[in-house]
Design an enzyme around this catalytic site. Structure first.
Site, PDB file in Angstrom:
ATOM      1  N   LEU A 103      36.527 -59.223 -44.978  1.00 49.96           N
ATOM      2  CA  LEU A 103      36.034 -60.596 -45.008  1.00 49.96           C
ATOM      3  C   LEU A 103      34.580 -60.649 -45.463  1.00 49.96           C
ATOM      4  O   LEU A 103      33.859 -59.651 -45.350  1.00 49.96           O
ATOM      5  CB  LEU A 103      36.203 -61.216 -43.621  1.00 49.96           C
ATOM      6  CG  LEU A 103      37.646 -61.151 -43.083  1.00 49.96           C
ATOM      7  CD1 LEU A 103      37.689 -61.424 -41.591  1.00 49.96           C
ATOM      8  CD2 LEU A 103      38.523 -62.131 -43.845  1.00 49.96           C
ATOM      9  N   PRO A 104      34.124 -61.808 -45.960  1.00 51.10           N
ATOM     10  CA  PRO A 104      32.794 -61.860 -46.572  1.00 51.10           C
ATOM     11  C   PRO A 104      31.603 -61.769 -45.614  1.00 51.10           C
ATOM     12  O   PRO A 104      30.592 -61.169 -45.951  1.00 51.10           O
ATOM     13  CB  PRO A 104      32.787 -63.223 -47.278  1.00 51.10           C
ATOM     14  CG  PRO A 104      34.203 -63.624 -47.393  1.00 51.10           C
ATOM     15  CD  PRO A 104      34.887 -63.036 -46.202  1.00 51.10           C
ATOM     16  N   THR A 134      31.428 -56.252 -44.443  1.00 51.39           N
ATOM     17  CA  THR A 134      30.036 -55.869 -44.206  1.00 51.39           C
ATOM     18  C   THR A 134      29.392 -56.973 -43.386  1.00 51.39           C
ATOM     19  O   THR A 134      29.170 -58.084 -43.880  1.00 51.39           O
ATOM     20  CB  THR A 134      29.276 -55.685 -45.529  1.00 51.39           C
ATOM     21  OG1 THR A 134      29.890 -54.644 -46.281  1.00 51.39           O
ATOM     22  CG2 THR A 134      27.821 -55.300 -45.268  1.00 51.39           C
ATOM     23  N   LYS A 209      26.173 -48.852 -44.211  1.00 53.62           N
ATOM     24  CA  LYS A 209      26.432 -49.733 -45.352  1.00 53.62           C
ATOM     25  C   LYS A 209      25.219 -50.590 -45.674  1.00 53.62           C
ATOM     26  O   LYS A 209      24.854 -50.785 -46.848  1.00 53.62           O
ATOM     27  CB  LYS A 209      27.646 -50.616 -45.053  1.00 53.62           C
ATOM     28  CG  LYS A 209      27.942 -51.675 -46.121  1.00 53.62           C
ATOM     29  CD  LYS A 209      28.252 -51.042 -47.477  1.00 53.62           C
ATOM     30  CE  LYS A 209      28.406 -52.107 -48.563  1.00 53.62           C
ATOM     31  NZ  LYS A 209      29.579 -52.967 -48.380  1.00 53.62           N
TER      32      LYS A 209
END
EC number: 1.1.1.31
Length: 336
Positions: A103-104, A134, A209
């Site tokens: 998901l964004p 992320t 990340k």
């Protein structure tokens, strides 16, 4: 706790879901055959530019899928290929005990897990929930606590490599969670990536990340600035790229994802900066880095400048272009 999660996600100001580009509809029903029909179904939530090819690679490895996306059209080709399409994340959890979410933003992840029709409404005890979004590491930790209360396991596993690596199955996964569950997660993630790295407790995958994407943003801006300067000094961009890539300035942004149109084929700069990793999402990730730097009292001078540059790009009409469009932005902005 659910309310806390919602507030934390909303506080990030990351309402990008509605801007997400829908994946192109390409028929692939005949491409993948069910080579290992005995494998149990895997739930997949979020079939965007990254999730779509990731899910296809699971299919390629013989995993039946139970899929959901906020955009029904994103599920159409999976339905045509014989996969189960359901109407909510809760329905995915009811039918699958291994689920991957892609998901964004933090707020989208919170909604998918803790919302009115979220995964936690119907999650089974013993389920393995892997979030490849992320998001804020603190949100990952809070989601893990909520999942644990339901008797299930949560792991954060954000990815690096972009859309190209997602298609080829060569992503890098940075995994945080209970180490005893890593092998179970790696079984699935290895179908989508060539590198699956255990980072530590929940949240450490997100930490890795965020650090990676901050460096990527900085190096892309540096590459774009160097290329722009060289071109204005009269250098041919292909020659300059060749020199950079045999010299100490070489980096991924110069040799694999060059931001200058006409220098390299198969990258967004060769396609008017379409596809790839959106400027909006890079600005979001840099915001996460900024928040993390503030909470840990870590100086990130270049990271902060990169954040401001990508925010400025979003304000000036580049939000839907690939983040390498920073080269185009620099070419057009001469009055700094």
């Amino acid at each position: 706790m659910a309310a806390s999660l919602r507030l934390r996600g909303a506080a990030s100001g990351l309402q990008y879901w509605k801007h997400r580009q829908r994946p192109a509809a390409v028929s692939f029903a005949a491409v993948y055959s069910r080579s290992m029909a005995s494998k149990t179904p895997v739930g997949f939530i979020g079939l965007g530019n990254m999730g779509n090819p990731m899910a296809k690679n699971l299919m390629k490895h013989g995993y039946p899928l139970i899929v959901y996306d906020v955009f029904p059209d994103a599920c159409k080709e999976f339905q045509e290929a014989g996969e189960q399409v359901v109407s909510s994340p809760a329905d995915v959890a009811e039918k699958a005990d291994r689920i991957i979410t892609m998901l964004p933003t933090s707020i989208n992840a919170v909604e998918a897990y803790s919302g009115a029709n979220g995964i936690l409404k119907k999650v089974k005890k013993g389920s393995l929930l892997i979030d490849s979004s992320t998001i804020d590491p603190a949100v990952s930790k809070e989601l893990a606590e909520e999942v644990e209360k339901m008797g299930a396991v949560f792991m954060d596993a954000p990815v690096s490599g972009g859309v190209g690596a997602a298609r080829s199955g060569n992503l890098t996964f940075m995994v945080g969670g209970v180490e005893d569950e890593f092998d179970a997660a790696k079984e699935l993630l290895g179908c989508m990536g060539s590198n699956v790295v255990y980072c530590g407790a929940v949240g450490t995958g997100q930490a890795a990340k965020i650090c990676n994407n901050m460096l990527l943003a900085i190096s892309m801006i540096g590459t774009a600035e160097s290329m722009n300067l060289g071109i204005r000094l009269g250098l041919d961009p292909k020659l300059l790229t060749k020199i950079l890539n045999m010299s100490s300035g070489r980096c991924w942004s110069s040799d694999t994802y060059n931001p200058v149109p006409g220098v390299m084929d198969g990258v967004p700069s060769a396609n008017n900066y379409q596809g790839g990793f959106g400027t909006t999402l890079m600005a979001k990730d840099l915001g996460l880095a900024q928040d993390s730097a503030t909470s840990t009292k870590s100086p990130i001078f270049l990271g902060s400048v990169a954040h401001q540059i990508y925010r400025m790009m979003c304000a000036k009409g580049y939000s839907k272009k690939d983040f390498s469009a920073v080269f185009q932005f620099l070419r057009e902005e001469e009055n700094f």
